[in-house]
Design an enzyme around this catalytic site. Sequence first.
Site, PDB file in Angstrom:
ATOM      1  CB  CYS A 143     -11.124   3.199  -3.847  1.00 44.58           C
ATOM      2  SG  CYS A 143      -9.077   3.269  -3.571  1.00 44.58           S
ATOM      3  CG  HIS A 170     -12.867   0.033  -1.462  1.00 44.02           C
ATOM      4  ND1 HIS A 170     -12.068  -0.821  -2.283  1.00 44.02           N
ATOM      5  CD2 HIS A 170     -11.959   1.144  -0.735  1.00 44.02           C
ATOM      6  CE1 HIS A 170     -10.752  -0.012  -2.431  1.00 44.02           C
ATOM      7  NE2 HIS A 170     -10.926   1.002  -1.379  1.00 44.02           N
ATOM      8  CG  ASN A 211      -7.115   0.042  -1.134  1.00 48.51           C
ATOM      9  OD1 ASN A 211      -7.700  -0.366  -1.973  1.00 48.51           O
ATOM     10  ND2 ASN A 211      -7.349   1.247  -0.525  1.00 48.51           N
TER      11      ASN A 211
HETATM   12  N1  ACO Z   1       4.013   0.314  10.453  1.00 46.88           N
HETATM   13  C1  ACO Z   1       4.294   0.957  11.733  1.00 46.88           C
HETATM   14  N2  ACO Z   1       3.914   2.204  11.931  1.00 46.88           N
HETATM   15  C2  ACO Z   1       3.160   2.760  11.082  1.00 46.88           C
HETATM   16  C3  ACO Z   1       3.133   2.592   9.986  1.00 46.88           C
HETATM   17  C4  ACO Z   1       3.542   1.191   9.502  1.00 46.88           C
HETATM   18  N3  ACO Z   1       3.270   0.922   8.149  1.00 46.88           N
HETATM   19  N4  ACO Z   1       2.411   3.516   9.196  1.00 46.88           N
HETATM   20  C5  ACO Z   1       2.368   4.738  10.010  1.00 46.88           C
HETATM   21  N5  ACO Z   1       2.979   4.081  11.295  1.00 46.88           N
HETATM   22  C6  ACO Z   1       2.855   5.036  12.691  1.00 46.88           C
HETATM   23  C7  ACO Z   1       2.350   6.509  12.325  1.00 46.88           C
HETATM   24  O1  ACO Z   1       3.916   7.154  11.863  1.00 46.88           O
HETATM   25  C8  ACO Z   1       2.228   6.867  13.584  1.00 46.88           C
HETATM   26  O2  ACO Z   1       3.165   7.163  14.451  1.00 46.88           O
HETATM   27  P1  ACO Z   1       3.326   8.270  15.520  1.00 46.88           P
HETATM   28  O3  ACO Z   1       2.117   8.076  16.408  1.00 46.88           O
HETATM   29  O4  ACO Z   1       4.588   8.231  16.244  1.00 46.88           O
HETATM   30  O5  ACO Z   1       3.077   9.594  14.779  1.00 46.88           O
HETATM   31  C9  ACO Z   1       1.381   5.584  14.089  1.00 46.88           C
HETATM   32  O6  ACO Z   1       1.518   4.532  13.174  1.00 46.88           O
HETATM   33  C10 ACO Z   1      -0.081   5.798  14.040  1.00 46.88           C
HETATM   34  O7  ACO Z   1      -0.557   6.320  12.777  1.00 46.88           O
HETATM   35  P2  ACO Z   1      -1.996   6.949  12.371  1.00 46.88           P
HETATM   36  O8  ACO Z   1      -1.760   7.272  10.940  1.00 46.88           O
HETATM   37  O9  ACO Z   1      -2.700   7.308  13.465  1.00 46.88           O
HETATM   38  O10 ACO Z   1      -2.574   5.042  12.588  1.00 46.88           O
HETATM   39  P3  ACO Z   1      -4.012   4.735  12.072  1.00 46.88           P
HETATM   40  O11 ACO Z   1      -4.426   3.868  13.251  1.00 46.88           O
HETATM   41  O12 ACO Z   1      -4.969   5.974  11.574  1.00 46.88           O
HETATM   42  O13 ACO Z   1      -3.892   3.849  10.885  1.00 46.88           O
HETATM   43  C11 ACO Z   1      -4.238   3.558   8.589  1.00 46.88           C
HETATM   44  C12 ACO Z   1      -3.354   4.131   9.614  1.00 46.88           C
HETATM   45  C13 ACO Z   1      -4.431   2.299   8.398  1.00 46.88           C
HETATM   46  C14 ACO Z   1      -3.421   4.197   7.237  1.00 46.88           C
HETATM   47  C15 ACO Z   1      -5.633   4.090   8.699  1.00 46.88           C
HETATM   48  O14 ACO Z   1      -5.709   5.491   9.207  1.00 46.88           O
HETATM   49  C16 ACO Z   1      -6.324   4.137   7.469  1.00 46.88           C
HETATM   50  O15 ACO Z   1      -6.740   2.764   7.282  1.00 46.88           O
HETATM   51  N6  ACO Z   1      -6.803   4.895   6.939  1.00 46.88           N
HETATM   52  C17 ACO Z   1      -7.909   4.991   5.913  1.00 46.88           C
HETATM   53  C18 ACO Z   1      -7.120   4.778   4.785  1.00 46.88           C
HETATM   54  C19 ACO Z   1      -7.959   4.032   3.492  1.00 46.88           C
HETATM   55  O16 ACO Z   1      -8.915   3.625   3.606  1.00 46.88           O
HETATM   56  N7  ACO Z   1      -7.691   4.424   2.380  1.00 46.88           N
HETATM   57  C20 ACO Z   1      -7.819   3.984   1.045  1.00 46.88           C
HETATM   58  C21 ACO Z   1      -9.148   5.030   0.637  1.00 46.88           C
HETATM   59  S1  ACO Z   1      -9.640   4.140  -0.710  1.00 46.88           S
HETATM   60  C22 ACO Z   1      -8.510   4.784  -1.971  1.00 46.88           C
HETATM   61  O17 ACO Z   1      -9.154   5.827  -2.877  1.00 46.88           O
HETATM   62  C23 ACO Z   1      -7.106   4.609  -2.169  1.00 46.88           C
END
Ligand code: ACO
EC number: 2.3.1.180
Length: 323
Positions: free
Chosen positions: A113, A250, A280
């Site tokens: 990214c 980003h 993203n």
């Molecule tokens: N729909 C519904 N529920 C979901 C989904 C979905 N699509 N995805 C995950 N969940 C659930 C999980 O299973 C979890 O359930 P549990 O509590 O029963 O275990 C719950 O939602 C919470 O999951 P978390 O991972 O703790 O949720 P979080 O609030 O952290 O959000 C997210 C997840 C959006 C991925 C967040 O962590 C995030 O944005 N992280 C950074 C990601 C990022 O920026 N990546 C790109 C970097 S750049 C690159 O190089 C690609």
Amino acid sequence: MIRSVVRGSGAALPRRIMKNADFEGMVETSDEWIVQRTGIRQRHVAADDETTASLGEAAARAALESAGLTAADIDLIVLATSTPNNTFPATAVEIQNRLGMHHGFAFDMQAVCSGFVYAVATADLYIRGGLARRVLVIGSETFSRILDWNDRSTCVLFGDGAGALVLEAGEGAGSITDRGVLAASLRSDGTHKDKLFVDGGPSTTGTVGHLRMEGREVFKHAVGMITDVIEATFSQAGITAADLDWFVPHQANKRIIDASAKKLGIAEQKVVVTVDLHGNTSAASVPLALSVAVADGRIKKGDLVLLEAMGGGFTWGAVLVRW
Ligand code: ACO
């Protein structure tokens, strides 16, 4: 002194738009969850005939047109991508050929990214080093091809697209009022390589593989890393957040963008957000956001614009440009 001045910009998106609701029959998720956790409402997804090369070519043509130039005027293409058309040759060379350009040189950069930020910083060095006068800097991705469409924790987050800039050698006084790239800071730390990666590759599995991410871990590190590298860039340039006209981060997650801007003291109305429209798009996200803000008249000649990205590796970086 020589400055790398922005002469044009452009973007390209796949024809098909996929809304959050379109995932509801595929995996256990909801529009509400996706919007609340990420700010994403839709993303573009490439059809079979739309590739990293074809999208990159279209973005490059748009950038050339806005610059009033043709491929004959370009002497280097730097393509930031993690989803090349082939393992080799570089997709940049394929784009070079598609543009009918048979002079100069072209190569791919891989910093996930952060790729576009790395590519702008690299192009700036080629220009200031005298190896190139006009550079097409492209970010193009087809992440839909490396997603595990059964994994709800990743498949809803990413999209496809491309954006491009034309950078051109110009004369500057060496001051902060110059147009062009003014400062850059790049970082990486492989300790974090298993938090966001693709589980395949030519030298290991011999397959392309799928994206895997520990989202919570990425989130935990993102804001601190982003703000550190931006503060380093501010001190290099001798400016503060108040001097900025636009912050173009980003586009991974609205919550990361908001938290970073708040920690840095960047006013909300200066932040360009397109994650709702594109998801993203990895190395394409910053140039796509730039092209939206240029097209709608927000970013104008002379504005001070801060670009920032963080991604797999981890890699992260920031570039300060006077438009
Ligand atoms: N729909 C519904 N529920 C979901 C989904 C979905 N699509 N995805 C995950 N969940 C659930 C999980 O299973 C979890 O359930 P549990 O509590 O029963 O275990 C719950 O939602 C919470 O999951 P978390 O991972 O703790 O949720 P979080 O609030 O952290 O959000 C997210 C997840 C959006 C991925 C967040 O962590 C995030 O944005 N992280 C950074 C990601 C990022 O920026 N990546 C790109 C970097 S750049 C690159 O190089 C690609």
